[in-house]
Design a protein around this motif. Sequence first.
Motif, PDB file in Angstrom:
ATOM      1  N   ARG A   5       0.863  -1.183   0.000  1.00 22.28           N
ATOM      2  CA  ARG A   5       0.000   0.000   0.000  1.00 22.28           C
ATOM      3  C   ARG A   5       0.903   1.237   0.000  1.00 22.28           C
ATOM      4  N   ILE A   6       0.656   2.150  -0.920  1.00 28.53           N
ATOM      5  CA  ILE A   6       1.556   3.293  -1.101  1.00 28.53           C
ATOM      6  C   ILE A   6       0.831   4.602  -0.831  1.00 28.53           C
ATOM      7  N   GLY A   7       1.515   5.476  -0.098  1.00 26.71           N
ATOM      8  CA  GLY A   7       1.074   6.851   0.109  1.00 26.71           C
ATOM      9  C   GLY A   7       2.035   7.789  -0.591  1.00 26.71           C
ATOM     10  N   ILE A   8       1.527   8.850  -1.188  1.00 26.22           N
ATOM     11  CA  ILE A   8       2.364   9.803  -1.918  1.00 26.22           C
ATOM     12  C   ILE A   8       2.298  11.164  -1.241  1.00 26.22           C
ATOM     13  N   ILE A   9       3.465  11.739  -0.986  1.00 25.85           N
ATOM     14  CA  ILE A   9       3.553  13.100  -0.457  1.00 25.85           C
ATOM     15  C   ILE A   9       3.872  14.031  -1.622  1.00 25.85           C
ATOM     16  N   GLY A  10       2.913  14.900  -1.944  1.00 32.47           N
ATOM     17  CA  GLY A  10       3.105  15.824  -3.056  1.00 32.47           C
ATOM     18  C   GLY A  10       2.528  15.277  -4.341  1.00 32.47           C
ATOM     19  N   ILE A  11       1.398  15.788  -4.774  1.00 33.51           N
ATOM     20  CA  ILE A  11       0.777  15.305  -6.011  1.00 33.51           C
ATOM     21  C   ILE A  11       0.770  16.425  -7.056  1.00 33.51           C
ATOM     22  N   GLY A  12       1.967  16.967  -7.255  1.00 35.92           N
ATOM     23  CA  GLY A  12       2.176  17.882  -8.367  1.00 35.92           C
ATOM     24  C   GLY A  12       2.492  17.079  -9.606  1.00 35.92           C
ATOM     25  N   GLY A  13       3.438  17.568 -10.411  1.00 38.83           N
ATOM     26  CA  GLY A  13       3.737  16.909 -11.675  1.00 38.83           C
ATOM     27  C   GLY A  13       4.214  15.480 -11.516  1.00 38.83           C
ATOM     28  N   MET A  14       5.286  15.284 -10.737  1.00 36.57           N
ATOM     29  CA  MET A  14       5.847  13.937 -10.587  1.00 36.57           C
ATOM     30  C   MET A  14       4.943  13.044  -9.748  1.00 36.57           C
ATOM     31  N   LEU A  60       0.170  16.731   7.606  1.00 36.76           N
ATOM     32  CA  LEU A  60       1.263  15.773   7.467  1.00 36.76           C
ATOM     33  C   LEU A  60       1.331  14.802   8.635  1.00 36.76           C
ATOM     34  N   ASP A  61       1.111  15.290   9.851  1.00 38.21           N
ATOM     35  CA  ASP A  61       1.137  14.404  11.017  1.00 38.21           C
ATOM     36  C   ASP A  61       0.047  13.341  10.919  1.00 38.21           C
ATOM     37  N   ALA A  62      -1.137  13.783  10.510  1.00 40.91           N
ATOM     38  CA  ALA A  62      -2.242  12.832  10.358  1.00 40.91           C
ATOM     39  C   ALA A  62      -1.919  11.806   9.276  1.00 40.91           C
ATOM     40  N   PHE A  63      -1.283  12.250   8.225  1.00 46.40           N
ATOM     41  CA  PHE A  63      -0.868  11.341   7.143  1.00 46.40           C
ATOM     42  C   PHE A  63       0.057  10.256   7.685  1.00 46.40           C
ATOM     43  N   ALA A  68      -2.236   4.180   6.884  1.00 46.96           N
ATOM     44  CA  ALA A  68      -3.071   3.814   5.732  1.00 46.96           C
ATOM     45  C   ALA A  68      -2.228   3.267   4.591  1.00 46.96           C
ATOM     46  N   PHE A  69      -0.944   3.122   4.789  1.00 46.38           N
ATOM     47  CA  PHE A  69      -0.025   2.677   3.737  1.00 46.38           C
ATOM     48  C   PHE A  69       1.179   2.008   4.376  1.00 46.38           C
ATOM     49  N   ASP A  70       1.921   1.291   3.553  1.00 44.46           N
ATOM     50  CA  ASP A  70       3.134   0.601   4.006  1.00 44.46           C
ATOM     51  C   ASP A  70       4.400   1.302   3.537  1.00 44.46           C
ATOM     52  N   ALA A  71       4.272   2.111   2.499  1.00 49.11           N
ATOM     53  CA  ALA A  71       5.430   2.727   1.868  1.00 49.11           C
ATOM     54  C   ALA A  71       5.060   4.111   1.366  1.00 49.11           C
ATOM     55  N   VAL A  72       6.070   4.998   1.301  1.00 53.03           N
ATOM     56  CA  VAL A  72       5.846   6.395   0.960  1.00 53.03           C
ATOM     57  C   VAL A  72       6.706   6.800  -0.235  1.00 53.03           C
ATOM     58  N   ASP A  80      13.070  19.385   0.852  1.00 54.47           N
ATOM     59  CA  ASP A  80      12.322  18.569   1.798  1.00 54.47           C
ATOM     60  C   ASP A  80      12.528  17.072   1.667  1.00 54.47           C
ATOM     61  N   HIS A  81      13.253  16.635   0.640  1.00 56.75           N
ATOM     62  CA  HIS A  81      13.453  15.197   0.475  1.00 56.75           C
ATOM     63  C   HIS A  81      14.082  14.551   1.715  1.00 56.75           C
ATOM     64  N   PRO A  82      15.205  15.058   2.238  1.00 63.20           N
ATOM     65  CA  PRO A  82      15.790  14.426   3.428  1.00 63.20           C
ATOM     66  C   PRO A  82      14.887  14.529   4.657  1.00 63.20           C
ATOM     67  N   VAL A  83      14.275  15.704   4.870  1.00 58.44           N
ATOM     68  CA  VAL A  83      13.422  15.912   6.046  1.00 58.44           C
ATOM     69  C   VAL A  83      12.271  14.910   6.066  1.00 58.44           C
ATOM     70  N   LEU A  84      11.597  14.783   4.943  1.00 62.04           N
ATOM     71  CA  LEU A  84      10.434  13.905   4.873  1.00 62.04           C
ATOM     72  C   LEU A  84      10.833  12.432   4.860  1.00 62.04           C
ATOM     73  N   ALA A  85      11.969  12.125   4.241  1.00 64.45           N
ATOM     74  CA  ALA A  85      12.430  10.731   4.246  1.00 64.45           C
ATOM     75  C   ALA A  85      12.748  10.281   5.669  1.00 64.45           C
ATOM     76  N   ILE A  86      13.380  11.147   6.442  1.00 59.28           N
ATOM     77  CA  ILE A  86      13.681  10.814   7.837  1.00 59.28           C
ATOM     78  C   ILE A  86      12.386  10.566   8.607  1.00 59.28           C
ATOM     79  N   GLN A  87      11.394  11.421   8.411  1.00 60.11           N
ATOM     80  CA  GLN A  87      10.109  11.226   9.085  1.00 60.11           C
ATOM     81  C   GLN A  87       9.462   9.910   8.679  1.00 60.11           C
ATOM     82  N   ALA A  88       9.464   9.646   7.376  1.00 63.55           N
ATOM     83  CA  ALA A  88       8.822   8.422   6.884  1.00 63.55           C
ATOM     84  C   ALA A  88       9.514   7.179   7.435  1.00 63.55           C
ATOM     85  N   LEU A  89      10.832   7.160   7.408  1.00 58.06           N
ATOM     86  CA  LEU A  89      11.583   5.998   7.895  1.00 58.06           C
ATOM     87  C   LEU A  89      11.389   5.811   9.398  1.00 58.06           C
TER      88      LEU A  89
END
Length: 386
Positions: A5-14, A60-63, A68-72, A80-89
């Motif tokens: 189950r995948i969650g996505i942070i940021g649903i812009g172009g990529m 973001l905290d609620a996310f 609701a997912f296994d992977a981000v 924000d890539h390092p900041v959010l990756a640290i939070q996710a891990l």
Amino acid sequence: MEKVRIGIIGIGGMGTGHAKNIIAGKVLHAELTAVFDISADRLDWAKQNFSDKVKIFDDLDAFFESKAFDAVIISTLHYDHPVLAIQALKHGYHTMIEKPAGVYTKAVREMNEVALQSDKVFGIMYNQRTNPVYRKLKELIDSGELGEIKRSIWIITNWYRPQSYYDAREWRATWSGEGGGVLLNQDPHQLDLWQWTCGMPKRVRSFMSFGKYHDIEVEDDVTTYVEYENGATGLFVTSTGEAPGTNRFEITGDRGKIVIEDNKLTFWRLRVSEREFNRDFKGGFGSPECWKCEVPTPGENTQHVGILVDWVNAILQGTQLIAPGIEGIRGLSLSNAMHLSAWTDSWVDLPFDDDVFYEKLKEKIDNSTFKKATVREVTLDVTGTH
């Protein structure tokens, strides 16, 4: 677990592209179950286009707390890539970050330390590693077929961007919004492939123009010279101000020369090594016999989908990643070293002092035309593409 189950942070172009690929079933054994963004417009779009099975978050905290997912998948602006990756891990999620790994190595090194302490699968979207042409190049180099590398030259100037591209987003091409120009936006894949195939140099000397062809504050023209431990040299030339541009990667070794251009790999293969010929030949003028070989590169270039499939397989089956997240620091180290060399007008040895680069970058940020706010206010607004 039969599906990830995948969650996505940021649903812009990529992020939108990844979401559509997952929903379309292109990423086997994966399903999209959650998305997060701070843009009301993007969240409304998500509600209209995703099924009720996909949970929509603006907090973001609620996310992260939702489970609701296994992977981000992190598809946000660079800082924000390092900041959010640290939070996710730290929340226990398998993690995939978009390129680049970050803006400065100090933050990426911290991210890597967390990743190495985690038992989760951490990947980076280096989708060009799935390209059969570059995979064949790496095979030829790693096997010794090309011999010891003497020189590499990559001219990658087919990144032309008009001024309107930069004007489309206020954070684009600013030190505060993106942290760099052509090196950080357009070239992360090439910098990764360069080190992936030729290795990391020992020192760098770079020359840059900032806003040479555009009304921007970051670099849009770069020429960099590097040296390796074995005496080999390299040249990296890139720009967003040339039309038409060139994409040509040439690597010369002891046993010939390989050129990649127009997505074709040509190997000028010596029957005996240059060093052996140089030692043994007594005829005055002469050169080793050389065969021009158009090397086949079979296979599909699966790009973003291929990296996601590879990541999901690693999660479910424990297979090795094509693009481990911790390797993102290598290409970024090249980029940072190039900037530091240009800023100081001097050679930069690798590895360099992370703190020195960070302090120099902070000076640029403080004087940036774009005043960056907090992560939640600005840097997760990824409605554009690179």
